[in-house]
Design a protein around this motif. Structure first.
Motif, mmCIF file in Angstrom:
data_model
loop_
_atom_site.group_PDB
_atom_site.id
_atom_site.type_symbol
_atom_site.label_atom_id
_atom_site.label_comp_id
_atom_site.label_asym_id
_atom_site.label_seq_id
_atom_site.Cartn_x
_atom_site.Cartn_y
_atom_site.Cartn_z
ATOM 1 N N MET B 1 -3.660 3.392 8.417
ATOM 2 C CA MET B 1 -3.960 2.263 9.279
ATOM 3 C C MET B 1 -2.733 1.382 9.519
ATOM 4 S SD MET B 1 -7.513 0.347 8.678
ATOM 5 C CE MET B 1 -8.157 -0.742 9.916
ATOM 6 N N ARG B 2 -1.845 1.388 8.514
ATOM 7 C CA ARG B 2 -0.679 0.530 8.639
ATOM 8 C C ARG B 2 0.413 1.182 9.486
ATOM 9 N NH1 ARG B 2 -0.230 -4.108 6.270
ATOM 10 N NH2 ARG B 2 1.973 -4.105 6.686
ATOM 11 N N LYS B 37 -10.665 -8.500 17.168
ATOM 12 C CA LYS B 37 -10.023 -8.263 15.875
ATOM 13 C C LYS B 37 -9.049 -7.084 15.956
ATOM 14 C CE LYS B 37 -12.496 -9.607 12.210
ATOM 15 N NZ LYS B 37 -13.520 -9.522 11.156
ATOM 16 N N THR B 38 -9.379 -6.120 16.782
ATOM 17 C CA THR B 38 -8.488 -4.960 16.945
ATOM 18 C C THR B 38 -7.159 -5.404 17.562
ATOM 19 O OG1 THR B 38 -10.326 -3.405 17.101
ATOM 20 C CG2 THR B 38 -8.246 -2.704 18.074
ATOM 21 N N ASN B 40 -5.905 -8.374 17.352
ATOM 22 C CA ASN B 40 -5.230 -9.159 16.314
ATOM 23 C C ASN B 40 -4.518 -8.251 15.308
ATOM 24 O OD1 ASN B 40 -5.438 -10.367 13.400
ATOM 25 N ND2 ASN B 40 -5.333 -12.116 14.779
ATOM 26 N N THR B 44 -0.452 -7.869 14.606
ATOM 27 C CA THR B 44 0.156 -8.173 13.308
ATOM 28 C C THR B 44 0.680 -6.924 12.603
ATOM 29 O OG1 THR B 44 -2.029 -8.091 12.299
ATOM 30 C CG2 THR B 44 -1.212 -10.263 12.913
ATOM 31 N N LYS B 46 -1.030 -4.431 11.397
ATOM 32 C CA LYS B 46 -1.911 -3.873 10.371
ATOM 33 C C LYS B 46 -2.549 -2.581 10.846
ATOM 34 C CE LYS B 46 -3.583 -7.972 8.115
ATOM 35 N NZ LYS B 46 -4.642 -8.892 8.396
ATOM 36 N N PHE B 47 -2.742 -2.467 12.137
ATOM 37 C CA PHE B 47 -3.409 -1.289 12.686
ATOM 38 C C PHE B 47 -2.524 -0.659 13.759
ATOM 39 C CE2 PHE B 47 -6.405 0.325 16.031
ATOM 40 C CZ PHE B 47 -6.755 1.481 15.356
ATOM 41 N N SER B 50 -4.122 4.112 18.762
ATOM 42 C CA SER B 50 -3.966 5.485 19.265
ATOM 43 C C SER B 50 -3.113 5.452 20.527
ATOM 44 C CB SER B 50 -5.343 6.064 19.585
ATOM 45 O OG SER B 50 -5.896 5.365 20.682
ATOM 46 N N LEU B 53 -5.080 3.908 23.377
ATOM 47 C CA LEU B 53 -5.158 2.446 23.354
ATOM 48 C C LEU B 53 -3.801 1.821 23.689
ATOM 49 C CD1 LEU B 53 -6.672 -0.154 22.922
ATOM 50 C CD2 LEU B 53 -6.392 0.099 20.455
#
Lengths: 143, 75
Positions: B1-2, B37-38, B40, B44, B46-47, B50, B53
């Motif tokens: 995820m990171r 949230k995605t 966000n 940042t 964190k995610f 793909s 996206l």
């Protein structure tokens, strides 16, 4: 309804969904642990404090689940995105952590700790629920 | 995820591009069909999104994926 108020309404509903889901998880885990402890005691009589936890968690879990299902359904009706690629990955990771939690809950039974199988099953499911919820909270945190 | 999976931390300029187009995280999320949230967590780092996206984000912000995302040790 203006787009601003629709967005504010969606945000509120989203918070209700998150809160209800959290409450359901905590209540369900508490309920299973209380029932498991009572099974492990192998006594017909419940201690009052344990019965109170069992009853209160049961009474919280049912409406929390109903509210969570309702909030998710209304969010979808409002056109809000409730699932995307990040939530799918979060769910997958949290499920892996839940599996780890369920396996970890078996550790005492490798060291001659004995209990009735119904209690072991309840502790296992409770451990999976708690692990899943904790992982989800951690993975969903914002900066 | 990171964003550091391959040893090259993925950075992005989404926040800047979003500000240039006067978009909130929620508005950008609506444009590309994800949760706020995605956006966000992508901003940042964190995610890691793909490719699909990333392309949607670039299109919504009128830029290219290469402009929006870069590897920290390259630039």
């Amino acid at each position: 309804m203006s787009s601003t108020s629709i967005k504010a309404s969606r945000a509120r509903r989203s918070r209700v969904f998150d809160g209800a889901l959290f409450a359901w998880g905590v209540a369900a885990a508490a309920n299973l642990i209380a029932a498991g402890v009572n099974d492990a005691r192998q006594s017909d009589v419940w201690p009052h404090w344990l019965e109170l936890i069992y009853l209160l968690s049961f009474l919280l879990a049912i409406p929390a689940l109903v509210v969570a299902v309702w909030a998710k359904a209304t969010l979808k009706r409002m056109g809000a995105v409730v699932e995307d690629e990040r939530t799918v990955i979060t769910n997958r990771h949290a499920s892996a952590v839940a599996l780890g939690g369920a396996l970890a809950a078996q550790a005492p039974y490798f060291f001659d700790v004995t209990t009735v199988s119904s209690a072991q099953a309840k502790f296992t499911v409770a451990a999976a629920l708690v692990s899943y919820g904790a992982a989800r909270l951690w993975l969903n945190r914002e900066a | 995820m990171r964003g550091a999976d391959s040893g090259h931390p993925l950075r992005n300029r989404i926040k800047v591009a979003r500000a240039q187009h006067d978009l909130t995280q929620e508005q950008l999320a609506d444009l590309v069909g994800v949760t706020r949230k995605t956006i966000n967590t992508v901003e940042t780092g964190k995610f890691v999104p793909s490719t699909v996206l990333a392309l949607k984000l670039a299109r919504a912000l009128h830029t290219t994926v290469e402009e929006l995302f870069y590897l920290a040790d390259i630039e």
